[in-house]
Design an enzyme around this catalytic site. Structure first.
Site, PDB file in Angstrom:
ATOM      1  N   GLU A   1      62.412 -19.482 -47.834  1.00 28.38           N
ATOM      2  CA  GLU A   1      63.131 -19.429 -46.562  1.00 28.38           C
ATOM      3  C   GLU A   1      64.603 -19.806 -46.742  1.00 28.38           C
ATOM      4  OE1 GLU A   1      62.368 -18.155 -43.860  1.00 28.38           O
ATOM      5  OE2 GLU A   1      63.544 -19.064 -42.270  1.00 28.38           O
TER       6      GLU A   1
ATOM      7  N   THR B   1      68.947  -5.064 -35.038  1.00 32.10           N
ATOM      8  CA  THR B   1      68.638  -6.138 -35.983  1.00 32.10           C
ATOM      9  C   THR B   1      67.140  -6.299 -36.215  1.00 32.10           C
ATOM     10  OG1 THR B   1      69.272  -8.373 -36.645  1.00 32.10           O
ATOM     11  CG2 THR B   1      68.582  -8.063 -34.340  1.00 32.10           C
TER      12      THR B   1
HETATM   13  C1  DMJ Z   1      63.868 -10.459 -37.028  1.00 35.37           C
HETATM   14  O1  DMJ Z   1      63.291 -10.661 -35.790  1.00 35.37           O
HETATM   15  C2  DMJ Z   1      65.279  -9.963 -36.912  1.00 35.37           C
HETATM   16  O2  DMJ Z   1      65.659  -9.404 -38.123  1.00 35.37           O
HETATM   17  C3  DMJ Z   1      66.240 -11.038 -36.535  1.00 35.37           C
HETATM   18  O3  DMJ Z   1      67.574 -10.589 -36.523  1.00 35.37           O
HETATM   19  C4  DMJ Z   1      66.136 -12.187 -37.505  1.00 35.37           C
HETATM   20  N1  DMJ Z   1      64.802 -12.613 -37.757  1.00 35.37           N
HETATM   21  C5  DMJ Z   1      63.712 -11.696 -37.853  1.00 35.37           C
HETATM   22  C6  DMJ Z   1      63.235 -11.363 -39.225  1.00 35.37           C
HETATM   23  O4  DMJ Z   1      63.403 -12.279 -40.200  1.00 35.37           O
END
Ligand code: DMJ
Length: 560
Positions: A435, A546
């Site tokens: 992580e 994202t």
């Molecule tokens: C996802 O939900 C998206 O990529 C977000 O921007 C960050 N975290 C998670 C994946 O790790």
């Protein structure tokens, strides 16, 4: 509660888009799903005189606004699933393997958890959690476009049927504005653009309206938590309907950079599809930039992660390209790309931010690994989160659009960061990354704390492999992606799905019993695209939100 100063519709969306939307709205009247003249509620229950919709009152003689889907499809430069030309058998076999993993993840979710948000693959049941305010089916909505792109037709139909018959938006709970936007709105929008199925559009618009009250703050910067109930239904039994507030853990009632900065790609499309400018006006980069972020002084040009939605000032000086900051930067460059390179304000904000990041946060370890540190009030924390590993892909994507000299410079930087993130995987026993990893006290690209050794099926590293592959065609990125596939199969695949693991540094890791929805939305999609030809969801036509949901570049003007 915050004082609710009335804030009238501001010059928000890029001007061309606003004009286009206003013309559409003038011609069409408000969309049927919007209650004209209805009012929004702010925290503390104060009413505002601003109408919810930016569109004029309905006239019965007007035809309802209708997005021209056929025209949109004609504007694409490539078929969405590509032409399937010229590939070698090994690439095809690898792609098919990833498709099989997606089918396995979906089938198990469907069997044990359909309608819940995620699958718990060890206990073979569903997980609901508290992020989505009573909404269900996060995995269904997150998986739709991946199923479609992989040509898992039957499974796509199963997911679509669930959305049609069982996806209930009539909920009344506290949701993360950011998570609902990136997963549900993003997933529904992508499914609509890929297939033209009206159900996805209407659900996206209906849900989008429920998010609007979060923007009713003195600055227009939304708060992080929103109650998804309609304010008209507020009563003794649901006293919080339509209200919003800040996360309890965010200092002094602040809003989070990566949350309020990760809305505008989706919201621009909500306006595009509805003909209603209100979404774009609330969330565009102009709103963020001109109204707030360009006014407040940035320490050394950096954007701290916590901002007061009341004063528009920073609340704490923590800067990170990983968690809390990450997708704010991503949405600046993608905003520009999605506008067909017209949102120059977003591009400038991105360029300036990247310059400051490079100057103050990019470091090289003793062993020669380039990384992006975090910054706490002027002190560097030599740590990179897994989340920050998306930045290799982002910097490469941005590099494509700078002058020749800068281009090579940024491509090199992107390649170095992606290499470092690969090292964080390669140095673990499972070949999956932790992580967070650190560069201090002799450590290089490894977790030093027990609490940072887990891997929850996150996508960011393979996301960067996918972009680096598309932009350089260096075969090592496919090789690295294949290493991840093998590691996932070996350590995360269990009898009934895929699970995160608690420690990447042991070859007999304990599983966390959670198949995250972003594994289907992002990790498997990016891996699959890594082994596709470049015209599958071509970067000419699409930007990925994202959560890896493809949203189309707006080149309808130039083509149709
Ligand atoms: C996802 O939900 C998206 O990529 C977000 O921007 C960050 N975290 C998670 C994946 O790790």
């Amino acid at each position: 509660p915050a004082a609710a100063e009335p804030r009238h519709a501001s010059p928000a969306a890029p001007r061309r888009l606003r004009e286009k939307l206003r013309t559409a709205a003038r011609m069409a009247g408000p969309p049927a799903h919007t209650a004209p003249g209805s009012r929004q509620q702010v925290q503390g229950g104060e009413r505002r005189d601003e109408p919810v919709t930016g569109a004029p009152p309905a006239r019965e003689t007007r035809a309802p606004f209708r997005f021209d889907y056929e025209r949109f499809r004609r504007s694409l430069r490539h078929p969405v699933r590509g032409r399937r030309a010229g590939e070698d058998p090994e690439t095809r076999a690898r792609r098919m393997k990833i498709k099989e993993m997606m089918k396995f993840a979906w089938d198990n979710y469907k069997q044990y958890a359909l309608g819940k948000n995620e699958l718990r693959p060890l206990t073979k049941n569903g997980h609901i959690g508290n992020m989505f305010g009573g909404l269900r089916g996060a995995t269904v909505v997150d998986a739709l476009d991946t199923l479609y792109i992989m040509e898992l037709e039957e499974e796509f139909q199963e997911a679509k049927k669930w959305v049609e018959k069982s996806f209930d938006l009539n909920v009344n709970g506290e949701a993360s504005l950011f998570e609902v936007n990136i997963r549900y709105i993003g997933g529904l929008l992508a499914a609509y653009y890929l297939t033209g199925e009206e159900v996805f559009k209407s659900k996206a618009l209906e849900l989008g309206e429920k998010l609007l009250p979060a923007f009713n703050t003195p600055t227009g910067i939304p708060r992080g938590v929103i109650n998804l109930g309609r304010q008209e239904t507020r009563s003794l039994f649901s006293p919080c309907s339509g209200m919003s507030w800040s996360w309890g853990w965010a200092s002094a009632g602040s809003s989070i950079l990566a949350e309020f900065g990760t809305l505008h790609l989706e919201f621009l499309h909500l306006s595009e599809l509805s003909g209603n400018p209100v979404f774009a006006e609330k969330a565009s980069t102009s709103q963020l930039g001109l109204q707030v972020l360009n006014r407040v002084e940035k320490p050394q040009g950096l954007y701290p992660n916590f901002l007061s939605p009341v004063t528009g000032n920073w609340v704490q000086h923590h800067v990170s390209i990983g968690g809390l900051g990450d997708s704010f930067y991503e949405y600046l460059i993608k905003s520009w790309l999605m506008s067909d390179k017209k949102d120059s304000e977003a591009k400038k904000m991105y360029d300036d931010a990247l310059e400051a990041i490079e100057k103050h946060l990019v470091k090289k370890s003793a062993g020669g690994l380039t990384y992006i540190a975090e910054w706490r009030g002027g002190i560097l924390d030599h740590k990179m989160g897994h989340l920050a590993c998306f930045s290799g892909g982002m910097i490469a994507l941005g590099a494509e659009h700078t002058g020749e000299e800068r281009k090579q410079h940024y491509l090199d930087l992107a390649a170095e960061i992606t290499h470092t993130c690969h090292e964080s995987y390669a140095r673990s026993d499972t070949k999956l990354g932790p992580e967070a990893f650190r560069f201090d006290a002799g450590t290089e690209a490894m977790a030093t704390r027990l609490s940072e050794r887990y891997y929850i099926l996150r996508p960011e590293v393979v996301e960067s492999y996918m972009y680096m592959w598309r932009l350089t065609h260096d075969p090592k990125y496919r090789q690295w992606g294949w290493e991840v596939v093998k590691a996932l199969e070996k350590h995360c695949r269990v009898e009934a799905g895929f699970s995160g693991i608690r420690d990447v540094y042991t070859t007999t890791p304990a599983h966390d019993n959670m198949q995250q929805s972003f594994f289907l939305a992002e990790t498997l999609k990016y891996l699959y695209l890594l082994f596709c030809e470049d015209d599958v969801l071509s970067l000419d036509d699409w930007v990925f939100n994202t959560e890896a949901h493809p949203l189309p570049v707006n080149h309808t003007n130039s083509k149709a």
